[in-house]
Structures are given as C-alpha cells and as structure tokens.
Design an enzyme around this catalytic site. Structure first.
Site, PDB file in Angstrom:
ATOM      1  CG  HIS A  34      -1.890  -0.993   1.384  1.00  0.00           C
ATOM      2  ND1 HIS A  34      -1.885  -1.943   2.380  1.00  0.00           N
ATOM      3  CD2 HIS A  34      -2.994  -1.249   0.652  1.00  0.00           C
ATOM      4  CE1 HIS A  34      -2.926  -2.733   2.252  1.00  0.00           C
ATOM      5  NE2 HIS A  34      -3.622  -2.344   1.209  1.00  0.00           N
ATOM      6  CD  GLN A  58     -13.874  -6.051  -0.953  1.00  0.00           C
ATOM      7  OE1 GLN A  58     -14.168  -4.878  -1.191  1.00  0.00           O
ATOM      8  NE2 GLN A  58     -12.661  -6.512  -1.196  1.00  0.00           N
ATOM      9  N   GLY A 144      -2.931  -2.453  -7.034  1.00  0.00           N
ATOM     10  CA  GLY A 144      -1.796  -3.372  -7.099  1.00  0.00           C
ATOM     11  C   GLY A 144      -2.046  -4.512  -8.085  1.00  0.00           C
ATOM     12  CB  SER A 182      -1.395 -10.156   1.389  1.00  0.00           C
ATOM     13  OG  SER A 182      -2.734 -10.331   1.806  1.00  0.00           O
TER      14      SER A 182
END
Ligand code: PAF
Length: 279
Positions: A34, A58, A144, A182
């Site tokens: 990020h 989501q 990304g 991640s």
C-alpha cells in the site's frame, strides 16, 4: 493530514482542492505494498487521498470478514508519516445506509478465478469502488497487480461506466522471502509465514518452464501444484493459466500475454499471487 468520516465533510474539502488527485482505496492493515502505491501517487499527483473501509459486501464468508485485520490507529500513523493529504474513513452505515438497493456488477471477467471461489466478491468490489470514485472524485486511482483480476475488472468498469479516472497498475511488492505483501499475511502464524514463499517458488518454476518453451497449461499447473503441495498444510484453491485480458482459461499457450495465478489456503488464511508472461 485531514481525516474525514462522513461524505459531506469530505466533499466540502474536495471542492477546495485543485490539480490532480491520486486515490488509493484500501481495507486498512496497511503494508509496504500500500505504501508504495501512496508513494507513486505522491510522485505523480498534487493531492493524495486514501480510503480505509473493510467492505462487508465483498466478503462471501462471515468468518473471513470477522478475521480481517483491523489496525486503524497504526494505519493512521503510517499515513501521517507518508504525508498523505486526506484519509476517508467511513463506517458501514455511511457507505451502506439501510435503504440502499443498488449494486454495480461486471458480468464477464468476474466469473472466473476469485469470482468462482468467492461468489459475489467482485460485485462487492465494483460497488464499493464506484461509490468511492463518486465520493473522492480522483483523477488517478492506484491498484496493485497482486490482485490481478480485481485490477482488470476495475479497468473494465471504468471503461464501461465512463469514469473519467486513470487507473494506474502498480507492481507487486514482496517480503524478503518472496511472499507477496498482503494484509492477510498479518494473520499468518510465524511458522506458516516463513513457509508461504513456496507459492512464489512454484510460480518461479512455471516461469522457468515457460522460458524453456513449455506450452501446456496442464504441465505448468502440475509444476506449481507439486511445489506447493510439498507443504502438506497448504491447500490449493485454484491454479489458473489464462489469457491475460479476457481471463479465459488456456490449454495450449498461444496468447501473447498470459496470467498465471494461484489461490492457496493456509491455516484458514487465503493468499493469492500471480505473474504475467509475455511471449
Ligand atoms: O483491494 C482491496 O483492498 C479492496 O478490494 C478494495 C479495492 C479497497 C475495495 O474494497
């Protein structure tokens, strides 16, 4: 650094800003990946805005949502150090008021890979990203390449719905071991985090094989699965060899650019990784 928790105050501030606005949508638990998107935005744009919102729409699995790392205080500290201009930090009732009944859904690219193993995931992503685009009104948005399918779906959505936003794909950053950064890595027990670079090692073996002229998707998938399966606690969810733009699965590799992607579950934690290969 300004922090906005509601739409109206953000919009009031936004009206007073001019020039290019770079936007990085996130679900928090910020990592080096990020931060590299933020740096890119700061290099290219006059203003950089981040959103932090763990988007329930989501997640098709309530446990996955509940386990998603929440590090807002740490995140805000990191963003302040990066001298981000503004953070949009709404809660669920701001983003999804009780009476909302509209979603945004991409109908083709969303059905394979992540979409197949996480039904409904991408309509959650496209809905929240389009809402955020309408609120933030960026000129540029940074995504990304680790989330390769998400990137392609957002590019398609921007094209199909005529958002006047330039989508900037950003390279996957990796921990020293090779494991792709991640937010989910933070939930991995140390013993698994150490071993999780086996995913990248499997992908690297497939790349070597492609360099040596391999054209069979089945053989490439076998190479990757043999490597990952050498760690018995790692469950492969899928391995895909697809045409890079359409995401259509291939058997004989003739496409100019292919996307090889994998999803693996380790101790209940889902990790994805990929690479694109041009012949
Ligand atoms: O990639 C993510 O973190 C999320 O899918 C996104 C783009 C912030 C939408 O919730």
């Amino acid at each position: 650094m300004k922090i906005f928790k509601d739409i109206k105050s953000f919009r009031d501030w936004r009206k007073s800003q001019s020039g290019t606005i770079g936007f990085i949508p996130t679900m928090g638990a910020l990592h080096e990946g990020h931060l590299s998107l933020i740096e890119k935005s700061k290099r290219n744009c006059n203003i950089t805005v981040i959103s932090i919102f763990v988007n329930p729409l989501q997640f098709n699995n309530i446990q996955d949502l509940e386990n998603y790392p929440n590090k807002t205080d740490d995140d805000l500290l990191k963003l302040k150090l990066k001298k981000v201009d503004a953070v949009f930090l709404p809660n669920k009732s701001i983003m999804y008021p009780k009476n909302s009944s509209t979603i945004v859904q991409e109908l083709t690219l969303s059905n394979s890979l992540e979409g197949q193993s996480r039904p409904g995931h991408f309509k959650g992503v496209t809905t929240i990203v389009s809402k955020l685009f309408n609120i933030i009104k960026p000129t540029h948005a940074y995504f990304g390449k680790k989330d390769a399918q998400q990137l392609r779906i957002i590019q398609r959505m921007v094209q199909d719905l005529n958002f006047d936003i330039e989508i900037i794909p950003c390279k996957t950053l990796r921990e020293k071991s090779g494991l792709a950064f991640s937010s989910r890595n933070q939930n991995l027990a140390l013993e698994y985090r150490k071993k999780a670079n086996i995913i990248k090692k499997g992908l690297d073996l497939a790349k070597i094989s492609l360099n040596n002229g391999e054209k069979s998707a089945t053989i490439l998938k076998n190479i990757i699965s043999s490597k990952i399966n050498s760690e018995p606690e790692f469950d492969i969810i899928y391995i895909s060899v697809a045409e890079s733009n359409s995401l259509k699965e291939l058997e004989n590799i003739q496409a100019k650019e292919i996307l090889i992607s994998v999803a693996v579950k380790i101790d209940g934690i889902r990790l994805i990784d990929n690479f694109t290969y041009s012949s």
